[in-house]
Design a protein around this motif. Structure first.
Motif: not given
Ligand SMILES: Cc1cc2nc3c(=O)[nH]c(=O)nc-3n(C[C@H](O)[C@H](O)[C@H](O)COP(=O)(O)OP(=O)(O)OC[C@H]3O[C@@H](n4cnc5c(N)ncnc54)[C@H](O)[C@@H]3O)c2cc1C
Length: 426
Positions: A196-225
């Protein structure tokens, strides 16, 4: 003046309040927490795949105010990520006050920190709703847009326990369904394995807790894989997800991060100690749910039986919207059904024929298709969305998917429904 009360201020309740107000009703919107938008406070993705068409249909039908606000408040537009094209991400941190202002401009009276705990019913009609302080509020028609997330007991029984999500049950009290209080037996969605039921499919990380490189890429491109090392890949998580449109192999092999203000991570949960072994995430910290390392909110545990007009079966003057109305997922889906339910609540008060959206429109076809699927056991194991999974495939097959604004506008014109949500009926 006719009075419509909407219970639940998520995207569907906001849309229902908007369309009822536009149709000429006095509208009162109750929300149990201190913020509107419900689970939309941590979502953000819209206009991806078939959601683009559905948003344009709502705009052409005169109910586009909320999409226009999302567009205006987007951090990124036209983003592609696995399985998804031309997505926009609204800023989850700043969206709520904008929506509140729009509703207030249309005269909707908004009561936050007010939870409905019971109904007053006479025969097949609701006469009023009881607030948690005991006061009874009367109206001519009602919309149940209380969603399906939580409360804690459901997360404990069907999930991994309370992960401290945005629904904030301990602070504001559990979700209470108007439909259930009206003695209508609700329907429960199921996972792939039938549980029964389904679990919500996403969670969120604090952006400042990412490395600077990842954060910058996320800010500019909107997506990081980020590729997940095989040793810490999670098997079986995809089948539990509420969002079947992201249950693709790419989402098991990779961590997909999207910039919605937070770093939205497209997986229901991920143990923190494993997460921190991935380069760039050594200092990662969850922003939503706070205990995203162990689980997420459980949803689809109380769906109202209803028809294509979104009137709840067995109650003459109760309508439903959003997740309450079907095993659907998404802000766009919530807004599209919310607009119809608020509008039909007003038609009920005026003894007018209800509006049913024709299946030459994606929204009409979606509502009809999902209602039919929900009659089958297998159909209850799927969550439906314009953005993927089986309904997006159907949209493409039926040539309902379009990213041409003028084409969608013409289609709506052919149905005679241009600006239908803009006209005052009273
Ligand atoms: C973590 C997460 C991320 C998501 N991300 C996305 C995304 O990026 N894009 C997307 O399209 N969809 C996303 N979704 C799905 C989407 O948010 C929902 O499907 C949709 O917004 C549901 O809207 P709703 O109005 O039906 O319900 P909800 O958002 O659940 O709103 C219901 C509201 O009713 C209130 N309420 C409940 N009971 C009562 C009561 N008795 N009295 C008063 N108020 C009451 C609740 O407090 C809540 O605010 C996400 C969902 C989650 C949980």
């Amino acid at each position: 003046m006719i009075k419509v009360v909407v219970v639940g201020g998520g995207w569907s309740g906001c849309a229902a309040a908007l369309s009822a107000a536009k149709a000429g009703a006095q509208v009162l919107l109750f929300e149990r927490t201190d913020l509107l938008l419900g689970t939309g406070l941590v979502g953000g993705i819209f206009r991806n795949n078939g959601r683009y068409t559905a948003a344009e249909e709502a705009i052409a039908m005169g109910g586009g105010d909320l999409f226009v606000a999302m567009d205006a408040n987007s951090r990124h537009r036209g983003v592609s990520f696995p399985g998804h094209q031309h997505a926009s991400f609204y800023d989850v941190a700043t969206m709520e006050p904008l929506v509140k202002k729009i509703l207030q401009n249309y005269g909707v009276e908004i009561k936050t920190k007010t939870r409905i705990v019971d109904v007053v019913k006479y025969g097949k009609k609701l006469q009023g709703l009881m607030l948690d302080g005991g006061e009874v509020v009367k109206a001519d028609a009602f919309v149940d847009s209380t969603g399906t997330a939580g409360p804690m007991g459901n997360c404990l029984t069907y999930g991994n326990g309370c992960a401290m999500c945005i629904i904030r049950c301990p602070s504001f009290g559990p979700r209470v369904s108007v439909t259930a209080k009206a003695d209508i037996k609700e329907i429960m969605g199921r996972k792939d394995d039938g549980s029964i039921g389904a679990m919500s499919g996403s969670c969120k990380l604090n952006k400042d807790s990412l490395s600077k490189e990842l954060k910058d890429k996320l800010d500019s491109d909107g997506v990081v894989v980020l590729e997940i090392p095989e040793s810490i890949r999670k098997s079986g998580v995809l089948g539990k997800k509420a969002c079947t449109q992201y249950a693709l192999a790419e989402y098991a092999r990779n961590l997909i991060l999207l910039d919605t203000g937070h770093a939205k991570m497209m997986t229901p949960f991920f143990p923190l100690e494993d997460l921190r072994t991935i380069p760039g995430l050594e200092r990662a910290r969850y922003e939503d749910p706070y205990a995203g390392g162990i689980g997420n909110s459980m949803r689809y545990l109380g769906i109202a039986p209803c028809d294509q007009t979104l009137k709840v079966d067995g109650v003459d003057n109760l309508f439903c919207a959003g997740e309450k109305s079907a095993v659907l997922v998404g802000h766009t889906e919530a807004v599209a059904t919310g607009l119809l339910s608020g509008h039909n609540a007003v038609r009920y008060c005026l003894d007018m024929q209800y509006l049913t959206l024709p299946n030459t429109l994606a929204t009409g076809d979606f509502i009809e298709f999902v209602q039919a699927k929900m009659q089958t056991e297998d159909g209850m194991r799927v969550r439906y969305t314009f953005s993927g999974s089986i309904y997006f495939e159907r949209m493409k097959e039926l040539a309902l998917y379009s990213t041409s604004r003028s084409e969608v506008k013409d289609r709506v014109a052919q149905t005679g429904l241009t600006d239908v949500y803009n006209g005052c009926l009273v």
